[in-house]
Design a protein around this motif. Sequence first.
Motif, short mmCIF file in Angstrom:
data_model
loop_
_atom_site.label_atom_id
_atom_site.label_comp_id
_atom_site.label_asym_id
_atom_site.label_seq_id
_atom_site.Cartn_x
_atom_site.Cartn_y
_atom_site.Cartn_z
N ILE A 318 -53.30 4.16 17.33
CA ILE A 318 -54.57 4.66 17.87
C ILE A 318 -54.52 4.79 19.39
O ILE A 318 -55.55 4.77 20.05
CB ILE A 318 -55.75 3.76 17.45
N THR A 319 -53.32 4.92 19.95
CA THR A 319 -53.22 5.14 21.39
C THR A 319 -53.60 6.58 21.73
O THR A 319 -53.46 7.49 20.90
CB THR A 319 -51.79 4.86 21.88
N LYS A 320 -54.06 6.80 22.95
CA LYS A 320 -54.53 8.12 23.36
C LYS A 320 -53.39 9.14 23.35
O LYS A 320 -53.58 10.29 22.97
CB LYS A 320 -55.16 8.04 24.75
N PHE A 374 -61.47 8.29 7.52
CA PHE A 374 -61.82 9.71 7.63
C PHE A 374 -63.30 9.89 7.98
O PHE A 374 -63.66 10.79 8.74
CB PHE A 374 -61.51 10.42 6.32
N ALA A 375 -64.14 9.03 7.44
CA ALA A 375 -65.59 9.18 7.64
C ALA A 375 -66.06 8.67 8.99
O ALA A 375 -67.01 9.22 9.57
CB ALA A 375 -66.34 8.47 6.51
N PHE A 376 -65.41 7.63 9.52
CA PHE A 376 -65.96 6.96 10.70
C PHE A 376 -65.09 7.09 11.95
O PHE A 376 -65.35 6.41 12.95
CB PHE A 376 -66.16 5.47 10.40
N THR A 377 -64.11 7.96 11.94
CA THR A 377 -63.31 8.19 13.15
C THR A 377 -63.45 9.63 13.61
O THR A 377 -63.67 10.54 12.80
CB THR A 377 -61.82 7.88 12.90
N SER A 378 -63.29 9.81 14.91
CA SER A 378 -63.41 11.14 15.50
C SER A 378 -62.06 11.84 15.46
O SER A 378 -61.00 11.20 15.49
CB SER A 378 -63.91 11.03 16.93
N SER A 379 -62.11 13.16 15.42
CA SER A 379 -60.87 13.94 15.41
C SER A 379 -60.33 14.19 16.81
O SER A 379 -59.20 14.67 16.96
CB SER A 379 -61.10 15.28 14.71
N ILE A 380 -61.12 13.86 17.85
CA ILE A 380 -60.70 14.17 19.22
C ILE A 380 -60.39 12.92 20.04
O ILE A 380 -59.81 13.02 21.12
CB ILE A 380 -61.78 14.99 19.94
N MET A 381 -60.77 11.75 19.57
CA MET A 381 -60.49 10.52 20.31
C MET A 381 -60.28 9.36 19.34
O MET A 381 -60.85 9.35 18.24
CB MET A 381 -61.63 10.20 21.28
#
Length: 559
Positions: A318-320, A374-381
């Motif tokens: 989950i690193t940027k 999939f439901a609780f994470t953003s696709s951009i960050m």
Amino acid sequence: MITPFSSCVFKPKIVLTITLIIIFAVNAYGDTTTSSTCTALHEQNLSISKCNYVTTNIGCTPKGYINYLKIYYCNFSQIPELGFVLLLIWLVLLFYILSNTASEYFCPAVEHLSQTLKLSPAIAGTTLLPLGNGSTDVFSSVIAFTSTSDGGDIGLNSVLGGSIFISMVVVGVLSLLITYREKVVILDKPNFIRDVVFLLVTLTNLLVIIIIGRISLLISVIFVSTYIIYILLVWYMHFISTKKHKAILEAAKDNEHHFIRVPLLGLVDEEEVVHPAERIVDCDEKIVPYSEKRCINMLLYVIKLPFYLPRRVTIPVITKDSWSKSYLVTSVVLAPIMVALILNTQMGNLGLKTSLVMYFVVFSIGIALGTCTFAFTSSIMPPQKCLVFWYASGFLMSVTWTYVTCNELVSLLESLGNIIGMSPSIIGLTILAWGNSIGDLTANVAMAMYGGPDGTQIAMSGCYAGPLFNVLIGLGFSFVFVSWSNYPASYVIPEDPYLCETIGFLMVGLLWALVILPKRGMRLDQTLGGGLLAIYLCFLFIKLARALGFLGFDLLNYL
């Protein structure tokens, strides 16, 4: 930015020790009536007889997932040279996977986990980092001591063998490379003396235990508790040093031309200001055309993809810089399944019903985690909540991949030893011992050469803090477990006349560093490095000569 966790870059040692000990423990714990070696392989004259031997003899059964002896003697029986070259290429790839897994997945997970838990660099560098790098050594030592009657001998030799390589060869190579680069490095004296003295005291206590030949539960608890004293002393010294550095920084903060770095182990004054943004450019560097560079990058990507993709889709990241929602969802689904597959293969035949139930449970867990991700994470960050869970998951899966790779690496090394007719004792003293510690050598050399003003301090700290953790915690917990199981009787230490010899050489190396460094103004130079390498070569010569039958006496008794 250099952190105390950069010293674990290319750290393949993490699970190699546990793999070796589990392999030997399982072999010794198995049916003693069956053959456990492949020594009669070279007695077979025909290629077809060698193929039949490696496929039918239990001792030739691979410890990993690939039967290398079968590939060499059956599939490449007509062209054995090509088969041997392919095995060597695969050996190099396994070392690459091992190093890359540690640098790309394990170290970032440890670093971010420490930041999330808000641990100071000094405390994290002496607790979380050794725990991450040496936790498997602890488990391996406990397994070795508790699995078989010979496990204690294996556990002691494994820990001491790694310690003598790191404290002599790694420190020696560091010193010589720094001298060759004409780089002046002055170590922090109080912290260096603290680590070396603690390691010497620990080895002295261990030597007394080995000479006595038995250890009680109370003594084992006292032995492992020594590490608590070490951590408290590190904490206290860091507290005092921080107060002193704050006073110095406040006095010098108005001076724009004076730049002070506060490393993990102490204050280092640098006459030359080092700016993180600076980049040294080689004048001889050739400018590669864009099209050619693109083709090269594409070719490298295609080559690395088979080794990159399986880890990427099973290790949560989950690193940027590496953020990808699709990869994260896939990894949380496949990670439990991979763990179940490994458990099923390592625990033997669990039965069809048990295996189906286990796979159904882990598949359900994976689907549930993937759905939530999939439901609780953003696709951009990347996620901003439950960070401890994500970093811990990445840490555990990187250790899992290291375990699998090490298991295969050890299996390949043993197979190569059987192919060339090398005795198991020499394999253990050379290939396996060096492979077990090559990660420490690579990591610390890279850290010292390219880690900035703090790099050498951190690398040298790892050369002594790591062995100290393995001896006190790894062997200490092993002693506690076996003493507890034998309570109220004491645990009898396995007899090995050469353990004292190994500890003696290790202590000589530590004393050499403890005497030479203060005399040389705490500067790393060729005197320190050359002396340590000479001591290790003497140790290696005696071990190899004894293994080959040229030396039939105990050095310590002779002296």
